[in-house]
Motif scaffolding. Structure first.
Motif, short mmCIF file in Angstrom:
data_model
loop_
_atom_site.label_atom_id
_atom_site.label_comp_id
_atom_site.label_asym_id
_atom_site.label_seq_id
_atom_site.Cartn_x
_atom_site.Cartn_y
_atom_site.Cartn_z
N LEU A 276 0.74 -1.28 -0.17
CA LEU A 276 0.07 -0.03 -0.08
C LEU A 276 1.09 1.31 0.00
O LEU A 276 0.38 2.31 -0.57
CB LEU A 276 -0.89 -0.01 1.16
CG LEU A 276 -2.23 1.05 1.12
CD1 LEU A 276 -2.88 1.01 -0.20
CD2 LEU A 276 -2.77 0.92 2.31
N VAL A 277 2.17 1.14 0.67
CA VAL A 277 2.85 2.36 0.62
C VAL A 277 3.45 2.62 -0.79
O VAL A 277 3.40 3.82 -1.31
CB VAL A 277 4.16 2.02 1.61
CG1 VAL A 277 5.03 3.00 1.25
CG2 VAL A 277 3.74 1.99 2.97
N MET A 278 3.86 1.42 -1.55
CA MET A 278 4.33 1.68 -2.85
C MET A 278 2.88 2.26 -3.93
O MET A 278 3.29 2.83 -4.96
CB MET A 278 4.73 0.29 -3.28
CG MET A 278 6.16 -0.11 -2.93
SD MET A 278 7.37 1.16 -3.48
CE MET A 278 6.99 1.11 -5.23
N SER A 279 1.86 1.68 -3.29
CA SER A 279 0.73 2.19 -4.32
C SER A 279 0.59 3.83 -4.32
O SER A 279 0.25 4.49 -5.12
CB SER A 279 -0.53 1.68 -3.59
OG SER A 279 -1.79 2.19 -4.26
N GLY A 280 0.91 4.27 -2.97
CA GLY A 280 0.90 5.77 -3.06
C GLY A 280 2.15 6.31 -3.67
O GLY A 280 1.92 7.46 -4.36
N VAL A 281 3.24 5.64 -3.64
CA VAL A 281 4.49 6.38 -4.41
C VAL A 281 4.12 6.11 -5.88
O VAL A 281 4.55 7.19 -6.69
CB VAL A 281 5.56 5.58 -4.08
CG1 VAL A 281 6.85 5.96 -4.79
CG2 VAL A 281 5.98 5.51 -2.43
N ARG A 282 3.42 5.06 -6.16
CA ARG A 282 3.05 5.00 -7.58
C ARG A 282 2.09 5.79 -8.13
O ARG A 282 2.35 6.77 -9.22
CB ARG A 282 2.50 3.48 -7.67
CG ARG A 282 1.89 3.14 -9.03
CD ARG A 282 1.13 1.85 -8.95
NE ARG A 282 0.48 1.39 -9.96
CZ ARG A 282 -0.20 0.11 -10.13
NH1 ARG A 282 -0.09 -0.58 -9.21
NH2 ARG A 282 -0.74 -0.17 -11.43
N LEU A 283 1.06 6.29 -7.33
CA LEU A 283 0.00 7.31 -7.77
C LEU A 283 0.87 8.73 -7.70
O LEU A 283 0.49 9.53 -8.89
CB LEU A 283 -0.94 7.33 -6.60
CG LEU A 283 -1.95 8.29 -6.80
CD1 LEU A 283 -2.59 8.10 -8.17
CD2 LEU A 283 -3.09 8.20 -5.68
N ALA A 284 1.65 8.87 -6.74
CA ALA A 284 2.42 10.28 -6.66
C ALA A 284 3.30 10.52 -8.07
O ALA A 284 3.26 11.36 -8.49
CB ALA A 284 3.11 10.42 -5.53
N LEU A 285 3.66 9.32 -8.45
CA LEU A 285 4.64 9.32 -9.60
C LEU A 285 4.22 9.94 -10.73
O LEU A 285 4.71 10.63 -11.61
CB LEU A 285 5.73 8.04 -9.84
CG LEU A 285 6.39 7.90 -10.93
CD1 LEU A 285 7.47 8.77 -11.06
CD2 LEU A 285 7.04 6.47 -11.10
N VAL A 286 3.15 9.15 -10.97
CA VAL A 286 2.19 9.26 -12.41
C VAL A 286 1.58 10.51 -12.39
O VAL A 286 1.57 11.46 -13.25
CB VAL A 286 1.27 8.26 -12.71
CG1 VAL A 286 0.19 8.65 -13.82
CG2 VAL A 286 1.84 6.97 -12.62
N GLN A 287 1.10 11.13 -11.21
CA GLN A 287 0.42 12.42 -11.07
C GLN A 287 1.48 13.83 -11.30
O GLN A 287 1.41 14.60 -11.97
CB GLN A 287 -0.16 12.54 -9.76
CG GLN A 287 -1.44 11.73 -9.67
CD GLN A 287 -2.07 11.95 -8.17
OE1 GLN A 287 -1.48 12.49 -7.22
NE2 GLN A 287 -3.41 11.71 -7.90
N VAL A 288 2.65 13.38 -10.64
CA VAL A 288 3.61 14.46 -10.73
C VAL A 288 4.29 14.46 -12.20
O VAL A 288 4.67 15.47 -12.79
CB VAL A 288 5.05 14.01 -9.89
CG1 VAL A 288 6.10 14.83 -9.79
CG2 VAL A 288 4.59 14.28 -8.49
N TRP A 289 4.52 13.33 -12.86
CA TRP A 289 4.87 13.06 -14.26
C TRP A 289 3.89 13.98 -15.11
O TRP A 289 4.25 14.97 -15.95
CB TRP A 289 5.22 11.69 -14.89
CG TRP A 289 5.28 11.75 -16.14
CD1 TRP A 289 4.11 11.46 -17.14
CD2 TRP A 289 6.38 12.11 -17.07
NE1 TRP A 289 4.56 11.53 -18.40
CE2 TRP A 289 6.03 11.86 -18.44
CE3 TRP A 289 7.83 12.49 -16.75
CZ2 TRP A 289 6.70 12.04 -19.61
CZ3 TRP A 289 8.53 12.70 -17.97
CH2 TRP A 289 7.95 12.53 -19.21
N ALA A 290 2.83 13.86 -14.98
CA ALA A 290 1.74 14.40 -15.94
C ALA A 290 1.58 15.85 -15.43
O ALA A 290 1.44 16.74 -16.42
CB ALA A 290 0.39 13.74 -15.62
#
Length: 253
Positions: free
Chosen positions: A154-168
């Motif tokens: 679940l921690v990685m899920s948050g990082v994953r979401l943040a990565l895609v959001q920041v990239w866009a």
């Protein structure tokens, strides 16, 4: 015709070369995104994990995250570039207003990282915690050997979401003459060269998809729960499974 022109733009190698080429701008945006994400992880993840371990500060962590989601990133960037510091000063490889852009993107990445990390640790089952206490583990041992491994997906899920959001979202750097693919998009539409603008948007979308797939692979790799038929029906009771939206209200209450 627009789609044909966009395809022609993307398949013309000359548009990928040079300082203003798609490849160079892609690398710039990737550097900007990864650095902002690293800052957010370094600043928010340890605090969220520790609060989750202590079982305190949940109301504060969740609500600060929710407030952060409500602040428009571009509005924050506009405030930062108009201030004396950080302003629009060129910041190394991050270009004009690089520091301001990094701060705005890092703050944008904090909410999903903090919320997911806190909820992930709090969702570790009580019987697992009690078993660790019964084995005589110290608080640090219980956190590193029991809580953190179970919380990692679940921690990685948050990082994953943040990565895609920041990239866009990193394309907004172009609005303050910063680096990244946003320059192709804004320049294309400003000059009515729609093929160029759409081509830049297509590259952003494709890379976002690739980053999502890569982060998803890492998330599955760190999941300690054995794969099996039960995984297709849902997570077992030993793995944090509630989403951020589902957990935000109960944690804060």
């Amino acid at each position: 015709m627009i789609f044909l022109d966009t395809w022609a733009y993307l398949t013309d190698w000359s548009h990928w070369q040079g300082d203003d080429g798609l490849l160079q701008l892609l690398v710039q945006q990737l550097l900007l995104s990864v650095t902002a994400l690293a800052i957010a992880v370094a600043a928010g993840l340890p605090v969220a994990l520790w609060l989750g371990h202590l079982g305190r500060g949940g109301f504060l962590a969740i609500n600060i995250s929710n407030v952060g989601r409500a602040v428009p990133t571009f509005a924050l960037l506009a405030l930062l570039v108009t201030a004396d510091f950080p302003g629009v000063t060129t910041f190394g490889p991050y270009g004009r207003a690089g520091l301001a852009t990094l701060i705005a993107l890092a703050l944008f990445a904090l909410p999903p990282i903090i919320t997911n990390a806190y909820v992930a640790v709090r969702e570790v089952p009580a019987d697992v915690r009690q078993a660790a206490d019964g084995m005589g583990m110290t608080g640090l041992q219980k956190f590193t050997r029991v809580e953190l491994p179970l919380a990692l997906p679940l921690v990685m899920s948050g990082v994953r979401l943040a990565l895609v959001q920041v990239w866009a979202t990193a394309t907004i750097a172009a609005l303050v003459a910063g680096p990244g693919l946003g320059r192709v998009i804004t320049d294309g539409f400003f000059r009515s060269n729609y093929a160029k603008g759409i081509a830049g948007a297509v590259v952003v979308a494709v890379v976002a998809l690739l980053l999502e797939l890569l982060a998803g692979t890492v998330q599955r790799a760190v999941d300690p729960t054995p794969a099996g038929p039960s995984r297709s029906r849902g997570r077992g009771p030993s793995t944090p499974a509630r989403t951020v939206d589902q957990a935000a209200e109960p944690v804060g209450s």
